[in-house]
Design a protein around this motif. Structure first.
Motif, PDB file in Angstrom:
ATOM      1  N   GLY A   1      20.797 -57.331 -22.678  1.00  0.00           N
ATOM      2  CA  GLY A   1      20.822 -55.913 -22.379  1.00  0.00           C
ATOM      3  C   GLY A   1      21.559 -55.552 -21.103  1.00  0.00           C
ATOM      4  N   ASP A   2      21.514 -54.267 -20.794  1.00  0.00           N
ATOM      5  CA  ASP A   2      22.273 -53.731 -19.663  1.00  0.00           C
ATOM      6  C   ASP A   2      21.818 -54.326 -18.332  1.00  0.00           C
ATOM      7  OD1 ASP A   2      23.683 -52.162 -21.413  1.00  0.00           O
ATOM      8  OD2 ASP A   2      22.487 -50.354 -21.065  1.00  0.00           O
ATOM      9  N   ALA A   3      20.519 -54.593 -18.207  1.00  0.00           N
ATOM     10  CA  ALA A   3      20.031 -55.167 -16.951  1.00  0.00           C
ATOM     11  C   ALA A   3      20.635 -56.537 -16.703  1.00  0.00           C
ATOM     12  CB  ALA A   3      18.500 -55.255 -16.973  1.00  0.00           C
ATOM     13  N   SER A   4      20.816 -57.305 -17.768  1.00  0.00           N
ATOM     14  CA  SER A   4      21.441 -58.620 -17.641  1.00  0.00           C
ATOM     15  C   SER A   4      22.896 -58.490 -17.205  1.00  0.00           C
ATOM     16  CB  SER A   4      21.365 -59.366 -18.975  1.00  0.00           C
ATOM     17  OG  SER A   4      20.037 -59.668 -19.320  1.00  0.00           O
ATOM     18  N   VAL A   5      23.604 -57.541 -17.810  1.00  0.00           N
ATOM     19  CA  VAL A   5      25.014 -57.333 -17.468  1.00  0.00           C
ATOM     20  C   VAL A   5      25.137 -56.896 -16.014  1.00  0.00           C
ATOM     21  CG1 VAL A   5      27.075 -55.956 -17.946  1.00  0.00           C
ATOM     22  CG2 VAL A   5      25.655 -56.774 -19.847  1.00  0.00           C
ATOM     23  N   LEU A   6      24.267 -55.994 -15.582  1.00  0.00           N
ATOM     24  CA  LEU A   6      24.295 -55.522 -14.205  1.00  0.00           C
ATOM     25  C   LEU A   6      24.081 -56.675 -13.227  1.00  0.00           C
ATOM     26  CD1 LEU A   6      24.488 -52.802 -12.604  1.00  0.00           C
ATOM     27  CD2 LEU A   6      21.981 -52.822 -12.564  1.00  0.00           C
ATOM     28  N   SER A   7      23.118 -57.549 -13.533  1.00  0.00           N
ATOM     29  CA  SER A   7      22.836 -58.680 -12.655  1.00  0.00           C
ATOM     30  C   SER A   7      24.020 -59.631 -12.588  1.00  0.00           C
ATOM     31  CB  SER A   7      21.587 -59.420 -13.148  1.00  0.00           C
ATOM     32  OG  SER A   7      20.441 -58.602 -13.072  1.00  0.00           O
ATOM     33  N   SER A   8      24.628 -59.924 -13.740  1.00  0.00           N
ATOM     34  CA  SER A   8      25.776 -60.835 -13.750  1.00  0.00           C
ATOM     35  C   SER A   8      26.958 -60.242 -12.998  1.00  0.00           C
ATOM     36  CB  SER A   8      26.174 -61.169 -15.190  1.00  0.00           C
ATOM     37  OG  SER A   8      25.333 -62.158 -15.735  1.00  0.00           O
ATOM     38  N   ARG A   9      27.191 -58.964 -13.178  1.00  0.00           N
ATOM     39  CA  ARG A   9      28.289 -58.322 -12.456  1.00  0.00           C
ATOM     40  C   ARG A   9      28.065 -58.414 -10.944  1.00  0.00           C
ATOM     41  NH1 ARG A   9      32.224 -55.427 -14.618  1.00  0.00           N
ATOM     42  NH2 ARG A   9      32.229 -55.025 -16.864  1.00  0.00           N
ATOM     43  N   PHE A  10      26.829 -58.243 -10.527  1.00  0.00           N
ATOM     44  CA  PHE A  10      26.495 -58.334  -9.111  1.00  0.00           C
ATOM     45  C   PHE A  10      26.760 -59.741  -8.584  1.00  0.00           C
ATOM     46  CE2 PHE A  10      23.133 -58.967  -5.820  1.00  0.00           C
ATOM     47  CZ  PHE A  10      23.637 -58.097  -4.871  1.00  0.00           C
TER      48      PHE A  10
ATOM     49  N   PHE B   1      25.141 -72.054 -19.802  1.00  0.00           N
ATOM     50  CA  PHE B   1      25.298 -70.646 -20.143  1.00  0.00           C
ATOM     51  C   PHE B   1      23.943 -69.984 -19.890  1.00  0.00           C
ATOM     52  CE2 PHE B   1      28.690 -72.692 -22.393  1.00  0.00           C
ATOM     53  CZ  PHE B   1      29.691 -71.756 -22.548  1.00  0.00           C
ATOM     54  N   MET B   2      23.900 -69.008 -18.984  1.00  0.00           N
ATOM     55  CA  MET B   2      22.607 -68.476 -18.578  1.00  0.00           C
ATOM     56  C   MET B   2      22.615 -66.951 -18.458  1.00  0.00           C
ATOM     57  SD  MET B   2      23.197 -67.365 -15.310  1.00  0.00           S
ATOM     58  CE  MET B   2      21.477 -67.183 -14.812  1.00  0.00           C
ATOM     59  N   ASP B   3      21.396 -66.402 -18.501  1.00  0.00           N
ATOM     60  CA  ASP B   3      21.154 -64.972 -18.365  1.00  0.00           C
ATOM     61  C   ASP B   3      20.000 -64.804 -17.379  1.00  0.00           C
ATOM     62  OD1 ASP B   3      19.872 -62.360 -18.837  1.00  0.00           O
ATOM     63  OD2 ASP B   3      21.177 -62.185 -20.584  1.00  0.00           O
ATOM     64  N   TYR B   4      20.180 -63.935 -16.379  1.00  0.00           N
ATOM     65  CA  TYR B   4      19.164 -63.775 -15.340  1.00  0.00           C
ATOM     66  C   TYR B   4      17.845 -63.215 -15.863  1.00  0.00           C
ATOM     67  CZ  TYR B   4      22.869 -64.769 -12.032  1.00  0.00           C
ATOM     68  OH  TYR B   4      23.887 -65.397 -11.335  1.00  0.00           O
ATOM     69  N   ARG B   5      17.858 -62.564 -17.008  1.00  0.00           N
ATOM     70  CA  ARG B   5      16.644 -61.980 -17.562  1.00  0.00           C
ATOM     71  C   ARG B   5      15.953 -62.905 -18.561  1.00  0.00           C
ATOM     72  NH1 ARG B   5      15.114 -58.125 -14.471  1.00  0.00           N
ATOM     73  NH2 ARG B   5      14.332 -56.739 -16.105  1.00  0.00           N
TER      74      ARG B   5
ATOM     75  N   GLU C   1      14.886 -65.474  -9.241  1.00  0.00           N
ATOM     76  CA  GLU C   1      13.524 -65.305  -8.735  1.00  0.00           C
ATOM     77  C   GLU C   1      13.071 -63.846  -8.777  1.00  0.00           C
ATOM     78  OE1 GLU C   1      13.480 -66.894  -4.827  1.00  0.00           O
ATOM     79  OE2 GLU C   1      13.806 -68.982  -5.463  1.00  0.00           O
ATOM     80  N   PHE C   2      14.010 -62.935  -8.909  1.00  0.00           N
ATOM     81  CA  PHE C   2      13.714 -61.504  -8.866  1.00  0.00           C
ATOM     82  C   PHE C   2      12.957 -61.078 -10.122  1.00  0.00           C
ATOM     83  CE2 PHE C   2      15.296 -57.052  -9.593  1.00  0.00           C
ATOM     84  CZ  PHE C   2      14.593 -56.466  -8.554  1.00  0.00           C
ATOM     85  N   THR C   3      11.833 -60.399  -9.943  1.00  0.00           N
ATOM     86  CA  THR C   3      11.004 -59.999 -11.087  1.00  0.00           C
ATOM     87  C   THR C   3      11.035 -58.494 -11.340  1.00  0.00           C
ATOM     88  OG1 THR C   3       9.055 -59.863  -9.640  1.00  0.00           O
ATOM     89  CG2 THR C   3       9.435 -61.951 -10.813  1.00  0.00           C
ATOM     90  N   GLY C   4      11.752 -57.760 -10.508  1.00  0.00           N
ATOM     91  CA  GLY C   4      11.829 -56.316 -10.684  1.00  0.00           C
ATOM     92  C   GLY C   4      12.945 -55.921 -11.644  1.00  0.00           C
ATOM     93  N   GLU C   5      13.194 -54.626 -11.696  1.00  0.00           N
ATOM     94  CA  GLU C   5      14.257 -54.091 -12.544  1.00  0.00           C
ATOM     95  C   GLU C   5      15.525 -53.943 -11.712  1.00  0.00           C
ATOM     96  OE1 GLU C   5      15.692 -52.974 -16.252  1.00  0.00           O
ATOM     97  OE2 GLU C   5      13.720 -53.750 -15.692  1.00  0.00           O
ATOM     98  N   PRO C   6      16.619 -54.595 -12.119  1.00  0.00           N
ATOM     99  CA  PRO C   6      17.851 -54.492 -11.318  1.00  0.00           C
ATOM    100  C   PRO C   6      18.435 -53.085 -11.367  1.00  0.00           C
ATOM    101  CG  PRO C   6      18.272 -55.669 -13.366  1.00  0.00           C
ATOM    102  CD  PRO C   6      16.790 -55.465 -13.290  1.00  0.00           C
ATOM    103  N   SER C   7      18.813 -52.602 -10.228  1.00  0.00           N
ATOM    104  CA  SER C   7      19.471 -51.309 -10.095  1.00  0.00           C
ATOM    105  C   SER C   7      20.335 -51.390  -8.846  1.00  0.00           C
ATOM    106  CB  SER C   7      18.442 -50.180  -9.955  1.00  0.00           C
ATOM    107  OG  SER C   7      17.734 -50.322  -8.737  1.00  0.00           O
ATOM    108  N   GLU C   8      21.132 -50.371  -8.612  1.00  0.00           N
ATOM    109  CA  GLU C   8      21.964 -50.417  -7.403  1.00  0.00           C
ATOM    110  C   GLU C   8      21.093 -50.531  -6.162  1.00  0.00           C
ATOM    111  OE1 GLU C   8      25.136 -47.663  -4.892  1.00  0.00           O
ATOM    112  OE2 GLU C   8      25.083 -47.502  -7.093  1.00  0.00           O
ATOM    113  N   VAL C   9      19.961 -49.847  -6.163  1.00  0.00           N
ATOM    114  CA  VAL C   9      19.064 -49.881  -4.999  1.00  0.00           C
ATOM    115  C   VAL C   9      18.500 -51.282  -4.793  1.00  0.00           C
ATOM    116  CG1 VAL C   9      16.892 -49.036  -4.055  1.00  0.00           C
ATOM    117  CG2 VAL C   9      18.465 -47.437  -5.163  1.00  0.00           C
ATOM    118  N   THR C  10      17.972 -51.892  -5.864  1.00  0.00           N
ATOM    119  CA  THR C  10      17.360 -53.215  -5.712  1.00  0.00           C
ATOM    120  C   THR C  10      18.400 -54.284  -5.424  1.00  0.00           C
ATOM    121  OG1 THR C  10      17.413 -53.552  -8.129  1.00  0.00           O
ATOM    122  CG2 THR C  10      15.401 -52.637  -7.178  1.00  0.00           C
ATOM    123  N   LEU C  11      19.583 -54.142  -5.996  1.00  0.00           N
ATOM    124  CA  LEU C  11      20.632 -55.120  -5.729  1.00  0.00           C
ATOM    125  C   LEU C  11      21.127 -55.012  -4.290  1.00  0.00           C
ATOM    126  CD1 LEU C  11      22.640 -54.956  -9.077  1.00  0.00           C
ATOM    127  CD2 LEU C  11      20.979 -56.675  -8.356  1.00  0.00           C
TER     128      LEU C  11
END
Length: 252
Positions: A138-147, A102-106, A169-179
């Motif tokens: 948080g929301d950034a984790s959910v966004l990454s998992s959805r992606f 069970f993992m979280d990208y953040r 490996e990604f160290t930035g803030e996930p967003s539609e642009v970065t994804l």
């Protein structure tokens, strides 16, 4: 007085033997209870190691009870853990033992676990890996998992693994642009993946994993199930290998 001489032995019995043999203070008179209390205090001050011994025994009992309860949780959720029909499977798909993560990208410890899990899979060679997307930070984790899940639906398991590794490996803030940049760099159809992120299928997978984690009483990442054992937190490869060997040995 007999009570004075018996106090150390009675105290040791009550502290170590457990509640079944505990003293019945109600059977004593007020004077006897007062004297016994004084003798207990004197004994503990002279023999503080008794307290440590009792604490160690209590911790061992609690750990054993928690391990037994965790095994029951694994047994009650075995199908959803090992064969849910949607989670990504790696390692040796035909391995004789399964590791569920069970993992979280953040999660920093999830990132630390990456080389340890890889080392375990390579060294053992007979472990099947199941990844559970469990975004809780948080929301950034959910966004990454959805992606990541959307990439799997759109482009398959190989694409999921590429995205999974890139997000860890990604160290930035996930967003539609970065994804989009990540998917473009991997040669994937970013428009199709972004469009699929809010689909019912993606939502259902994450929701089911959350419900499973709740049933398993998992509240942090990384959390692992290795065979019949729950591993609540990060462990190095050699310790996970010892647990895997123990699970195999228990099977006979």
């Amino acid at each position: 007085m007999i009570l004075r001489h018996a106090a150390p032995a009675l105290l040791g019995l009550s502290l170590i033997a457990g509640p079944a043999q505990a003293l019945d203070l109600n059977a004593m008179s007020d004077a006897e209870r007062a004297e016994f209390g004084a003798q207990v205090r004197e004994f503990l001050l002279e023999n503080p190691e008794v307290i440590l011994e009792a604490i160690n025994i209590l911790e061992q009992r609690n750990a054993a009870a928690e391990a037994a309860a965790d095994k029951d949780l694994v047994a009650a959720n075995v199908d959803e853990l090992f064969n849910d029909g949607y989670s990504w499977i790696g390692g040796n798909p035909d391995g004789d033992i399964t590791l569920v993560e069970f993992m979280d990208y953040r999660c920093g410890y999830c990132r630390r676990a990456v080389p340890e899990v890889a080392q375990l899979l390579e060294a053992d060679g007979n472990i099947r890996l199941v990844i559970k997307e469990f975004p809780i930070l948080g929301d950034a984790s959910v966004l990454s998992s959805r992606f990541a899940v959307a990439a799997k639906h759109v482009a398959g398991d190989d694409a999921y693994k590429q995205v999974h590794d890139a997000l860890l490996e990604f160290t930035g803030e996930p967003s539609e642009v970065t994804l989009r940049r990540i998917s473009y760099g991997l040669g994937l159809d970013s428009d199709a993946i972004i469009a699929a992120m809010d689909s019912d299928q993606v939502t259902d997978e994450i929701t089911r994993t959350r419900a499973l984690a709740q049933r398993m009483q998992i509240s942090g990442t990384p959390s692992f199930v290795l065979g019949t054992e729950m591993l609540r937190g990060f462990l190095p490869a050699d310790q996970m290998q010892q647990i895997a060997d123990g699970v195999r040995a228990d099977r006979g």
